[in-house]
Design an enzyme around this catalytic site. Structure first.
Site: not given
Ligand code: COA
Length: 260
Positions: A66, A111, A114, A134
């Site tokens: 992200a 992300g 993911e 993260e």
């Protein structure tokens, strides 16, 4: 279709969706999530499209996470909303009703890992790196990583990857079942397309229900999953495709499925 942060192309029923922010290693900002939602809604609703391949632009990154610049600005409510939005877009991809395969051409971090996990399965280039880093940033995965990674590779390995934040290379990702196959970078898209076209030659409703049974079954008890499976099997018995496929075998012919 025209996008700012995606490249879009269609070839004989396959949508190629390429995340295209190479200067930011294809990091997922809000705009890119919006565009992914639009692109995959189109794949879902367009009958001419039977499958999709998701990849990243360039040879360095699939998606490096992200967008950290945007994450740094989030307050608690904004953080929850932003994660729910990412989860919504990934669930759209996971439950599209058509196969979406990830061709992971480089970094798939945070992300990006993911996003790849929301696809039906993953092929990777030899230089790919997977991870959920993260905790290095004082946060946790928020687009489903804590849930999908443990379902895919088991609790112990998921915990090690998420708690250490350490990335794994393509060979290790293959060993733990995070990716299905690894190819030289130059062959990745061709090989992914080959497998997607093998799937596209099967009964489309059978493919759809099989993927649904696998995915939804993971959230059920075995008894509930078996019930779902037999219900979907029964539903397929009402389709022309099942009659076509079964009779074609008995008549020693090649089935021509219609998706009906
Ligand atoms: N969000 C925003 N920008 C990102 C990004 C991310 N997740 N990942 C990389 N970028 C940007 C960098 O800031 C840099 O931009 P700049 O040139 O404007 O400074 C550019 O992409 C290139 O990245 P850089 O770090 O210079 O490349 P590298 O080859 O040295 O390192 C990584 C590659 C992937 C190891 C490194 O970029 C990284 O650790 N990225 C963050 C990964 C992460 O923590 N993801 C989870 C986020 S929740």
């Amino acid at each position: 279709m025209n996008f700012e942060n995606l490249l879009w192309s269609e070839k004989e029923g396959v949508a190629f969706v390429t995340i295209n922010r190479p200067d930011k290693l294809n990091a997922l900002n809000d705009k890119t999530l919006d565009e992914l939602e639009k692109a995959f809604t189109h794949v879902r609703d367009n009958d001419a499209l039977k499958a999709a391949i998701l990849t990243g632009a360039g040879e360095k990154a699939f998606v490096a996470g992200a967008d950290i610049g945007e994450l740094a600005k989030l307050d608690p409510l904004g953080g929850k909303r932003a994660m729910q939005k990412g989860q919504r877009v990934l669930s759209l991809i996971e439950n599209l009703g058509k196969p979406v395969v990830a061709a992971v051409n480089g970094f798939a971090l945070g992300g990006g890992c993911e996003l790849a996990m929301a696809c039906a399965f993953r092929f990777a280039a030899e230089n790919a790196k997977f991870g959920q880093p993260e905790v290095n940033l004082g946060i946790i995965p928020g687009y489903g990583g804590t849930q999908r990674l443990s379902r895919l590779v088991g609790r112990g390995i998921a915990a090690e990857l998420i708690l250490t934040g350490a990335p794994v290379d393509a060979a290790e990702a293959l060993r733990i079942g995070l990716v299905n196959r690894v190819f030289p970078q130059k062959d990745l898209l061709v090989e992914t397309e080959k497998t997607v076209r093998i799937i596209m030659a099967k009964g489309p409703l059978a493919v759809r229900f099989a993927n649904e049974a696998i995915g939804r079954g993971l959230d059920m008890t075995l008894a509930e999953g078996l019930n779902l499976e037999s219900n979907l099997f029964g539903l397929l018995c009402a389709t022309k495709d099942a009659k076509t496929g079964l009779n074609a075998f008995l008549e020693k012919k090649k089935p021509e499925f219609q998706g009906a």
